[in-house]
Design a protein around this motif. Structure first.
Motif, PDB file in Angstrom:
ATOM      1  N   GLU A 299     -12.778  20.646 -13.756  1.00  0.00           N
ATOM      2  CA  GLU A 299     -13.689  21.592 -13.113  1.00  0.00           C
ATOM      3  C   GLU A 299     -13.092  22.243 -11.872  1.00  0.00           C
ATOM      4  N   LEU A 300     -11.948  21.779 -11.415  1.00  0.00           N
ATOM      5  CA  LEU A 300     -11.388  22.234 -10.149  1.00  0.00           C
ATOM      6  C   LEU A 300     -10.511  23.461 -10.327  1.00  0.00           C
ATOM      7  N   ASP A 301     -10.424  24.245  -9.260  1.00  0.00           N
ATOM      8  CA  ASP A 301      -9.435  25.328  -9.198  1.00  0.00           C
ATOM      9  C   ASP A 301      -8.085  24.786  -8.758  1.00  0.00           C
ATOM     10  N   GLU A 302      -8.091  23.759  -7.868  1.00  0.00           N
ATOM     11  CA  GLU A 302      -6.873  23.093  -7.410  1.00  0.00           C
ATOM     12  C   GLU A 302      -7.131  21.594  -7.423  1.00  0.00           C
ATOM     13  N   VAL A 303      -6.253  20.853  -8.077  1.00  0.00           N
ATOM     14  CA  VAL A 303      -6.427  19.404  -8.154  1.00  0.00           C
ATOM     15  C   VAL A 303      -5.886  18.755  -6.881  1.00  0.00           C
ATOM     16  N   PRO A 304      -6.317  17.534  -6.558  1.00  0.00           N
ATOM     17  CA  PRO A 304      -5.772  16.844  -5.378  1.00  0.00           C
ATOM     18  C   PRO A 304      -4.262  16.636  -5.502  1.00  0.00           C
ATOM     19  N   VAL A 305      -3.572  16.746  -4.370  1.00  0.00           N
ATOM     20  CA  VAL A 305      -2.118  16.578  -4.330  1.00  0.00           C
ATOM     21  C   VAL A 305      -1.808  15.378  -3.444  1.00  0.00           C
ATOM     22  N   PRO A 306      -1.072  14.371  -3.960  1.00  0.00           N
ATOM     23  CA  PRO A 306      -0.756  13.196  -3.127  1.00  0.00           C
ATOM     24  C   PRO A 306       0.162  13.551  -1.975  1.00  0.00           C
ATOM     25  N   LEU A 307      -0.169  13.036  -0.787  1.00  0.00           N
ATOM     26  CA  LEU A 307       0.643  13.219   0.409  1.00  0.00           C
ATOM     27  C   LEU A 307       1.272  11.913   0.873  1.00  0.00           C
ATOM     28  N   LEU A 308       0.522  10.835   0.769  1.00  0.00           N
ATOM     29  CA  LEU A 308       0.997   9.533   1.239  1.00  0.00           C
ATOM     30  C   LEU A 308       0.540   8.481   0.242  1.00  0.00           C
ATOM     31  N   GLN A 309       1.510   7.778  -0.385  1.00  0.00           N
ATOM     32  CA  GLN A 309       1.173   6.790  -1.404  1.00  0.00           C
ATOM     33  C   GLN A 309       2.036   5.537  -1.254  1.00  0.00           C
ATOM     34  N   PRO A 310       1.804   4.740  -0.220  1.00  0.00           N
ATOM     35  CA  PRO A 310       2.569   3.497  -0.110  1.00  0.00           C
ATOM     36  C   PRO A 310       2.315   2.588  -1.303  1.00  0.00           C
ATOM     37  N   LYS A 311       3.374   1.884  -1.729  1.00  0.00           N
ATOM     38  CA  LYS A 311       3.265   0.981  -2.870  1.00  0.00           C
ATOM     39  C   LYS A 311       2.953  -0.438  -2.399  1.00  0.00           C
ATOM     40  N   PRO A 312       2.215  -1.197  -3.221  1.00  0.00           N
ATOM     41  CA  PRO A 312       1.985  -2.603  -2.861  1.00  0.00           C
ATOM     42  C   PRO A 312       3.185  -3.456  -3.232  1.00  0.00           C
ATOM     43  N   ALA A 313       3.334  -4.556  -2.533  1.00  0.00           N
ATOM     44  CA  ALA A 313       4.348  -5.540  -2.878  1.00  0.00           C
ATOM     45  C   ALA A 313       3.760  -6.538  -3.864  1.00  0.00           C
ATOM     46  N   VAL A 314       4.596  -7.090  -4.705  1.00  0.00           N
ATOM     47  CA  VAL A 314       4.157  -8.157  -5.600  1.00  0.00           C
ATOM     48  C   VAL A 314       3.863  -9.393  -4.755  1.00  0.00           C
ATOM     49  N   PRO A 315       2.676 -10.000  -4.889  1.00  0.00           N
ATOM     50  CA  PRO A 315       2.363 -11.192  -4.087  1.00  0.00           C
ATOM     51  C   PRO A 315       3.461 -12.241  -4.204  1.00  0.00           C
ATOM     52  N   ALA A 316       3.853 -12.787  -3.060  1.00  0.00           N
ATOM     53  CA  ALA A 316       5.004 -13.689  -3.015  1.00  0.00           C
ATOM     54  C   ALA A 316       4.775 -14.970  -3.811  1.00  0.00           C
ATOM     55  N   ASP A 317       3.512 -15.388  -3.960  1.00  0.00           N
ATOM     56  CA  ASP A 317       3.257 -16.660  -4.636  1.00  0.00           C
ATOM     57  C   ASP A 317       3.224 -16.535  -6.155  1.00  0.00           C
ATOM     58  N   LEU A 318       3.402 -15.324  -6.684  1.00  0.00           N
ATOM     59  CA  LEU A 318       3.418 -15.138  -8.134  1.00  0.00           C
ATOM     60  C   LEU A 318       4.849 -15.260  -8.647  1.00  0.00           C
ATOM     61  N   ASN A 319       5.034 -16.140  -9.581  1.00  0.00           N
ATOM     62  CA  ASN A 319       6.358 -16.310 -10.193  1.00  0.00           C
ATOM     63  C   ASN A 319       6.343 -15.592 -11.541  1.00  0.00           C
ATOM     64  N   LEU A 320       6.647 -14.288 -11.512  1.00  0.00           N
ATOM     65  CA  LEU A 320       6.542 -13.476 -12.716  1.00  0.00           C
ATOM     66  C   LEU A 320       7.884 -13.405 -13.432  1.00  0.00           C
ATOM     67  N   PRO A 321       7.871 -13.417 -14.766  1.00  0.00           N
ATOM     68  CA  PRO A 321       9.134 -13.324 -15.499  1.00  0.00           C
ATOM     69  C   PRO A 321       9.789 -11.952 -15.394  1.00  0.00           C
ATOM     70  N   ARG A 322       9.006 -10.917 -15.097  1.00  0.00           N
ATOM     71  CA  ARG A 322       9.560  -9.572 -14.953  1.00  0.00           C
ATOM     72  C   ARG A 322       8.691  -8.770 -13.991  1.00  0.00           C
ATOM     73  N   HIS A 323       9.213  -7.635 -13.583  1.00  0.00           N
ATOM     74  CA  HIS A 323       8.482  -6.782 -12.645  1.00  0.00           C
ATOM     75  C   HIS A 323       7.183  -6.298 -13.293  1.00  0.00           C
ATOM     76  N   PRO A 324       6.044  -6.372 -12.589  1.00  0.00           N
ATOM     77  CA  PRO A 324       4.761  -6.004 -13.209  1.00  0.00           C
ATOM     78  C   PRO A 324       4.649  -4.511 -13.503  1.00  0.00           C
TER      79      PRO A 324
END
Length: 239
Positions: A41-66
């Motif tokens: 419905e928009l004429d202009e869609v939202p544009v990301p300006l700032l998108q910090p990424k989360p870190a994988v919680p340190a206590d999770l022992n994952l076999p691969r990157h989530p």
């Protein structure tokens, strides 16, 4: 001829009349919230300006990157994220919580309809910070080579400037942010981290910008290698 009313009687009559007048506040309808539009419905869609990424919680022992977490949210008319919810929960609830925790710090240029900023409904993927390459084994796998050992330093291919947080700019808050990151063998900027900064919001703005940079990678013995570098980013408030 009717005698004039005394001041006391006039006051009593005025109080009676006021008691029978309807109160505007009691009859007014509560203000309805602004509508939330779909992207179509928009004429202009939202544009990301700032998108910090989360870190994988340190206590999770994952076999691969989530994998990224898919999130539904509303970008309001000021560009702030509202009403975020995970659409497909991860196997580990801690990953969902980590993804949602960074969204209040995300900023957008809001969507527009008929020339006005409006709230918009979106679906986004929240990716986690990339793990740093291992620092073991001479030239086996993603080894990080110190810059002083390179035959050729990384050279900038694409560099987007950081978005200066408008509230800090208005307050005259600025300064130098030093960002440390790894330029991998493909020339991508990995794991940007502010190691010296005058303000947390400036750190996030600098890290987000550096995470989008690309390079011609550093070279050692005729092959592209990963290396860790530091860059200063200056935020200068307008006078």
């Amino acid at each position: 001829m009717t005698p004039p009313l005394s001041p006391f009687l006039r006051s009593c009559l005025l109080m009676v009349l006021l008691a029978h007048l309807p109160l505007a506040a009691a009859t007014e309808e509560p203000a309805s919230p602004p509508p939330v539009l779909d992207l179509a419905e928009l004429d202009e869609v939202p544009v990301p300006l700032l998108q910090p990424k989360p870190a994988v919680p340190a206590d999770l022992n994952l076999p691969r990157h989530p994998e990224p977490i898919e999130v539904g949210l509303v970008v309001d008319a000021t560009g702030v994220v509202r009403d975020a919810r995970v659409l497909k929960p991860a196997a580990q609830p801690a990953l969902d919580a980590a993804a949602l925790s960074v969204l209040p710090r995300w900023r957008f240029r809001p969507g527009h309809k008929d020339g006005q900023a409006v709230a918009a409904r979106m679906v986004v993927s929240v990716a986690f910070l990339d793990p740093e390459p291992a620092e073991t084994g001479p030239f086996r796998g993603p080894v990080i080579v110190p810059v002083e050992q390179l035959d050729r330093m990384p050279m900038v291919r694409y560099q987007t400037p950081p978005v200066y947080p408008s509230d800090l700019q208005r307050q005259g808050i600025g300064g130098e942010v030093v960002v440390e990151f790894v330029v991998d063998e493909r020339g991508m900027a990995r794991s940007p981290r502010a190691i010296n900064s005058p303000h947390t919001a400036l750190s996030e703005a600098a890290e987000n910008a550096v995470g989008q940079w690309t390079f011609f990678p550093g070279m050692k013995d005729g092959r592209a290698v990963s290396t860790r570098i530091q860059v200063p980013i200056e935020f200068t408030p307008t006078r």
